[in-house]
Design an enzyme around this catalytic site. Structure first.
Site, PDB file in Angstrom:
ATOM      1  CG  HIS A 194     -12.686  -8.690  -1.517  1.00 23.16           C
ATOM      2  ND1 HIS A 194     -12.500  -8.285  -2.826  1.00 23.16           N
ATOM      3  CD2 HIS A 194     -11.681  -8.109  -0.800  1.00 23.16           C
ATOM      4  CE1 HIS A 194     -11.421  -7.507  -2.896  1.00 23.16           C
ATOM      5  NE2 HIS A 194     -10.916  -7.381  -1.679  1.00 23.16           N
TER       6      HIS A 194
ATOM      7  CG  ASP B  97     -28.334  -4.958  -0.808  1.00 22.09           C
ATOM      8  OD1 ASP B  97     -28.038  -5.240  -1.986  1.00 22.09           O
ATOM      9  OD2 ASP B  97     -28.866  -5.781  -0.026  1.00 22.09           O
TER      10      ASP B  97
ATOM     11  NE  ARG C 129      -5.884  -9.224  -0.736  1.00 23.15           N
ATOM     12  CZ  ARG C 129      -6.136  -8.792   0.507  1.00 23.15           C
ATOM     13  NH1 ARG C 129      -7.068  -7.888   0.713  1.00 23.15           N
ATOM     14  NH2 ARG C 129      -5.457  -9.273   1.527  1.00 23.15           N
TER      15      ARG C 129
ATOM     16  CE1 TYR D 132      -3.903  -2.148   0.130  1.00 25.37           C
ATOM     17  CE2 TYR D 132      -2.786  -3.258   1.949  1.00 25.37           C
ATOM     18  CZ  TYR D 132      -3.798  -3.217   1.003  1.00 25.37           C
ATOM     19  OH  TYR D 132      -4.702  -4.239   0.923  1.00 25.37           O
TER      20      TYR D 132
ATOM     21  CG  HIS E   2     -10.030  -1.775  -5.000  1.00 19.33           C
ATOM     22  ND1 HIS E   2     -10.457  -2.128  -3.743  1.00 19.33           N
ATOM     23  CD2 HIS E   2     -11.077  -1.986  -5.829  1.00 19.33           C
ATOM     24  CE1 HIS E   2     -11.706  -2.559  -3.807  1.00 19.33           C
ATOM     25  NE2 HIS E   2     -12.114  -2.471  -5.067  1.00 19.33           N
ATOM     26  CG  LEU E   3      -5.111   2.729  -2.022  1.00 23.19           C
ATOM     27  CD1 LEU E   3      -4.843   2.610  -0.531  1.00 23.19           C
ATOM     28  CD2 LEU E   3      -4.588   4.052  -2.552  1.00 23.19           C
ATOM     29  CB  SER E   4      -3.348  -3.189  -3.742  1.00 21.80           C
ATOM     30  OG  SER E   4      -4.582  -3.801  -3.424  1.00 21.80           O
TER      31      SER E   4
ATOM     32  CG  ASN F 102     -10.372   1.531  -1.054  1.00 27.46           C
ATOM     33  OD1 ASN F 102     -10.824   0.381  -0.984  1.00 27.46           O
ATOM     34  ND2 ASN F 102      -9.087   1.779  -1.097  1.00 27.46           N
TER      35      ASN F 102
HETATM   36  C1  DQA Z   1      -8.028  -2.505  -0.996  1.00 29.40           C
HETATM   37  C2  DQA Z   1      -7.933  -3.942  -1.517  1.00 29.40           C
HETATM   38  C3  DQA Z   1      -8.697  -4.881  -0.605  1.00 29.40           C
HETATM   39  O1  DQA Z   1      -8.566  -6.215  -1.067  1.00 29.40           O
HETATM   40  C4  DQA Z   1      -8.138  -4.811   0.797  1.00 29.40           C
HETATM   41  O2  DQA Z   1      -8.891  -5.640   1.656  1.00 29.40           O
HETATM   42  C5  DQA Z   1      -8.055  -3.439   1.315  1.00 29.40           C
HETATM   43  C6  DQA Z   1      -7.597  -2.369   0.432  1.00 29.40           C
HETATM   44  C7  DQA Z   1      -7.124  -1.546  -1.830  1.00 29.40           C
HETATM   45  O3  DQA Z   1      -7.339  -0.353  -1.733  1.00 29.40           O
HETATM   46  O4  DQA Z   1      -6.219  -2.008  -2.509  1.00 29.40           O
HETATM   47  O5  DQA Z   1      -8.286  -3.179   2.489  1.00 29.40           O
HETATM   48  O6  DQA Z   1      -9.369  -2.053  -1.141  1.00 29.40           O
END
Ligand code: DQA
Length: 154
Positions: free
Chosen positions: A79, A86, A110, A22, A99-101, A73
């Site tokens: 997941h 909803d 994921r 991250y 998502h950052l990653s 986010n």
């Molecule tokens: C996340 C990706 C998710 O899988 C993870 O549980 C996170 C961060 C991301 O920003 O990459 O908490 O949402």
């Protein structure tokens, strides 16, 4: 125009949390980057983070009731949380999932987000730029919509 920038579970620990995944910048840096980008785009951002799913649900209800645009986010809730999905489905303003990653290059659990189907789009794997690009998309869609409306009024 106000945009709610909502970050879910564990995202307040950016900088200390798995920096190899991250990055080393913290949540405060993310907020500062969003505020700077928003300023350039003429948007106002309201950045919030919570580890509490019920709080996130309430914020999404607030976004629905105020017709706000949302950058979301959902963290790990992406997941598996049908409740969050909803709530996100009730947001009629633009909702962009970020998502950052690069979740698709990580563990199989994921690879699927239950939120994506109710988001206008998903931006994944670009670090802080995922949020900043989402703000750019929202600014561009909002100004296009305003242009369409003023065209219709003319
Ligand atoms: C996340 C990706 C998710 O899988 C993870 O549980 C996170 C961060 C991301 O920003 O990459 O908490 O949402």
């Amino acid at each position: 125009m106000k945009v709610m920038v909502l970050s879910g579970a564990n995202l307040g620990r950016l900088g200390r949390r798995e920096p190899a995944v991250y990055g080393s910048r913290g949540y405060d840096d993310l907020v500062a980057a969003c505020q700077e980008q928003a300023g350039e785009l003429g948007l106002e951002v309201d950045c919030r983070q919570t580890d509490d799913e019920a709080t996130m649900l309430r914020w999404l209800h607030e976004a629905a009731d105020t017709a706000s645009a949302v950058v979301l986010n959902p963290g790990a809730w992406s997941h598996y949380s049908y409740a969050l999905r909803d709530a996100a489905a009730q947001v009629e303003g633009l909702l962009v999932e970020v998502h950052l990653s690069q979740t698709h290059a990580r563990e199989p659990f994921r690879h699927h987000s239950v939120i994506s189907a109710v988001a206008v789009g998903t931006i994944t794997g670009l670090g802080f730029d995922s949020y900043l690009l989402a703000l750019r998309v929202i600014a561009s869609r909002l100004s296009r919509d305003l242009g369409d409306r003023s065209g219709a009024d003319a």
